[in-house]
Design a protein around this motif. Structure first.
Motif, PDB file in Angstrom:
ATOM      1  N   THR A 242       0.812  -1.232   0.000  1.00 34.11           N
ATOM      2  CA  THR A 242       0.000   0.000   0.000  1.00 34.11           C
ATOM      3  C   THR A 242       0.839   1.272   0.000  1.00 34.11           C
ATOM      4  N   VAL A 243       2.149   1.152  -0.122  1.00 35.16           N
ATOM      5  CA  VAL A 243       3.039   2.302   0.009  1.00 35.16           C
ATOM      6  C   VAL A 243       3.673   2.677  -1.333  1.00 35.16           C
ATOM      7  N   VAL A 244       3.811   3.993  -1.540  1.00 34.87           N
ATOM      8  CA  VAL A 244       4.631   4.534  -2.614  1.00 34.87           C
ATOM      9  C   VAL A 244       5.831   5.186  -1.937  1.00 34.87           C
ATOM     10  N   GLN A 245       7.028   4.788  -2.335  1.00 42.51           N
ATOM     11  CA  GLN A 245       8.249   5.382  -1.791  1.00 42.51           C
ATOM     12  C   GLN A 245       8.980   6.123  -2.897  1.00 42.51           C
ATOM     13  N   VAL A 246       9.583   7.247  -2.532  1.00 41.23           N
ATOM     14  CA  VAL A 246      10.460   7.977  -3.437  1.00 41.23           C
ATOM     15  C   VAL A 246      11.854   7.941  -2.830  1.00 41.23           C
ATOM     16  N   HIS A 247      12.791   7.359  -3.559  1.00 47.86           N
ATOM     17  CA  HIS A 247      14.175   7.239  -3.094  1.00 47.86           C
ATOM     18  C   HIS A 247      15.044   8.261  -3.811  1.00 47.86           C
ATOM     19  N   ALA A 248      15.833   8.992  -3.032  1.00 47.65           N
ATOM     20  CA  ALA A 248      16.839   9.899  -3.588  1.00 47.65           C
ATOM     21  C   ALA A 248      18.119   9.085  -3.767  1.00 47.65           C
ATOM     22  N   ILE A 249      18.660   9.094  -4.979  1.00 45.08           N
ATOM     23  CA  ILE A 249      19.864   8.329  -5.295  1.00 45.08           C
ATOM     24  C   ILE A 249      21.017   9.311  -5.485  1.00 45.08           C
ATOM     25  N   GLY A 250      22.039   9.208  -4.652  1.00 42.41           N
ATOM     26  CA  GLY A 250      23.187  10.108  -4.722  1.00 42.41           C
ATOM     27  C   GLY A 250      24.189   9.670  -5.780  1.00 42.41           C
ATOM     28  N   PRO A 251      25.164  10.528  -6.104  1.00 45.21           N
ATOM     29  CA  PRO A 251      26.159  10.225  -7.140  1.00 45.21           C
ATOM     30  C   PRO A 251      26.973   8.964  -6.844  1.00 45.21           C
ATOM     31  N   SER A 252      27.206   8.670  -5.579  1.00 44.70           N
ATOM     32  CA  SER A 252      27.993   7.488  -5.219  1.00 44.70           C
ATOM     33  C   SER A 252      27.120   6.236  -5.119  1.00 44.70           C
ATOM     34  N   GLY A 253      25.793   6.401  -5.296  1.00 46.41           N
ATOM     35  CA  GLY A 253      24.881   5.278  -5.173  1.00 46.41           C
ATOM     36  C   GLY A 253      24.185   5.221  -3.832  1.00 46.41           C
ATOM     37  N   ALA A 254      24.625   6.059  -2.886  1.00 45.43           N
ATOM     38  CA  ALA A 254      23.948   6.113  -1.593  1.00 45.43           C
ATOM     39  C   ALA A 254      22.505   6.545  -1.839  1.00 45.43           C
ATOM     40  N   ASN A 255      21.564   5.956  -1.085  1.00 41.41           N
ATOM     41  CA  ASN A 255      20.167   6.310  -1.304  1.00 41.41           C
ATOM     42  C   ASN A 255      19.395   6.254   0.001  1.00 41.41           C
ATOM     43  N   SER A 256      18.300   6.993  -0.006  1.00 38.94           N
ATOM     44  CA  SER A 256      17.440   7.032   1.172  1.00 38.94           C
ATOM     45  C   SER A 256      16.025   7.373   0.727  1.00 38.94           C
ATOM     46  N   VAL A 257      15.062   7.072   1.594  1.00 42.30           N
ATOM     47  CA  VAL A 257      13.670   7.393   1.302  1.00 42.30           C
ATOM     48  C   VAL A 257      13.483   8.897   1.508  1.00 42.30           C
ATOM     49  N   ALA A 258      13.158   9.603   0.432  1.00 43.00           N
ATOM     50  CA  ALA A 258      12.960  11.047   0.497  1.00 43.00           C
ATOM     51  C   ALA A 258      11.501  11.402   0.776  1.00 43.00           C
ATOM     52  N   ALA A 259      10.588  10.510   0.383  1.00 44.07           N
ATOM     53  CA  ALA A 259       9.158  10.729   0.606  1.00 44.07           C
ATOM     54  C   ALA A 259       8.455   9.381   0.545  1.00 44.07           C
ATOM     55  N   ALA A 260       7.315   9.303   1.200  1.00 44.98           N
ATOM     56  CA  ALA A 260       6.499   8.092   1.153  1.00 44.98           C
ATOM     57  C   ALA A 260       5.062   8.465   1.496  1.00 44.98           C
ATOM     58  N   TYR A 261       4.131   7.756   0.880  1.00 42.75           N
ATOM     59  CA  TYR A 261       2.719   7.926   1.208  1.00 42.75           C
ATOM     60  C   TYR A 261       1.999   6.624   0.924  1.00 42.75           C
ATOM     61  N   SER A 262       0.780   6.517   1.460  1.00 45.45           N
ATOM     62  CA  SER A 262       0.038   5.263   1.363  1.00 45.45           C
ATOM     63  C   SER A 262      -1.284   5.431   0.630  1.00 45.45           C
ATOM     64  N   HIS A 263      -1.672   4.366  -0.038  1.00 44.90           N
ATOM     65  CA  HIS A 263      -3.017   4.186  -0.582  1.00 44.90           C
ATOM     66  C   HIS A 263      -3.784   3.341   0.439  1.00 44.90           C
ATOM     67  N   ASN A 264      -5.052   3.090   0.177  1.00 46.60           N
ATOM     68  CA  ASN A 264      -5.856   2.234   1.052  1.00 46.60           C
ATOM     69  C   ASN A 264      -5.923   0.799   0.540  1.00 46.60           C
ATOM     70  N   GLY A 265      -4.992   0.429  -0.294  1.00 52.25           N
ATOM     71  CA  GLY A 265      -4.880  -0.915  -0.845  1.00 52.25           C
ATOM     72  C   GLY A 265      -3.594  -0.985  -1.642  1.00 52.25           C
ATOM     73  N   PRO A 266      -3.299  -2.134  -2.253  1.00 48.62           N
ATOM     74  CA  PRO A 266      -2.074  -2.246  -3.045  1.00 48.62           C
ATOM     75  C   PRO A 266      -1.972  -1.162  -4.113  1.00 48.62           C
ATOM     76  N   VAL A 267      -0.774  -0.627  -4.286  1.00 51.44           N
ATOM     77  CA  VAL A 267      -0.513   0.384  -5.310  1.00 51.44           C
ATOM     78  C   VAL A 267      -0.066  -0.355  -6.559  1.00 51.44           C
ATOM     79  N   LEU A 268      -0.751  -0.118  -7.664  1.00 52.74           N
ATOM     80  CA  LEU A 268      -0.502  -0.887  -8.877  1.00 52.74           C
ATOM     81  C   LEU A 268       0.322  -0.145  -9.919  1.00 52.74           C
ATOM     82  N   CYS A 269       0.394   1.190  -9.819  1.00 53.95           N
ATOM     83  CA  CYS A 269       1.126   1.949 -10.838  1.00 53.95           C
ATOM     84  C   CYS A 269       1.622   3.275 -10.264  1.00 53.95           C
ATOM     85  N   ALA A 270       2.691   3.780 -10.848  1.00 52.06           N
ATOM     86  CA  ALA A 270       3.239   5.091 -10.479  1.00 52.06           C
ATOM     87  C   ALA A 270       3.994   5.631 -11.676  1.00 52.06           C
TER      88      ALA A 270
END
Length: 123
Positions: free
Chosen positions: A50-78
């Motif tokens: 049920t979650v959409v995550q947005v990951h920020a990917i750095g130049p070295s490949g380091a990454n982290s969740v920059a944003a996230a939000y939820s639907h009320n059921g499985p998320v099928l597309c973005a």
């Protein structure tokens, strides 16, 4: 060994240099869609958890969740919009959401009679 086309098969050789990045903190259930921002180093991940995550990917490949939000059921597309400022998502909850990347605000902007399995942003 000969292939069905008569040419010899060659063993696959790993690339000398790889630019693969392992994304950390991924959703806990199946991933249903991936979308790369056309303007920034951002990767959107839609999932059955049920979650959409947005990951920020750095130049070295380091990454982290920059944003996230939820639907009320499985998320099928973005899908990111063409200018990279908005992320659109749809799911089995029959709702479509939009994330404003600058403000991290999420708005429900559409509803459907059936699950939303595919979403596209147009100008």
């Amino acid at each position: 060994m000969a292939s069905i086309f008569g040419a010899a098969l060659k063993a696959l050789q790993p690339a000398a240099e790889t630019h693969d990045v392992e994304v950390r903190q991924t959703p806990t259930d199946a991933i249903s869609a991936l979308s790369f921002s056309p303007t920034d180093d951002l990767l959107a991940i839609a999932s059955w958890s049920t979650v959409v995550q947005v990951h920020a990917i750095g130049p070295s490949g380091a990454n982290s969740v920059a944003a996230a939000y939820s639907h009320n059921g499985p998320v099928l597309c973005a899908q990111w919009g063409k200018d990279g400022t908005k992320l659109f998502s749809g799911g089995s909850d029959k709702s479509a959401y939009i994330l404003d990347a600058a403000s991290n605000q999420v708005l429900s902007f559409a509803a459907h009679d059936e699950p939303i399995r595919c979403i596209s942003a147009v100008d």
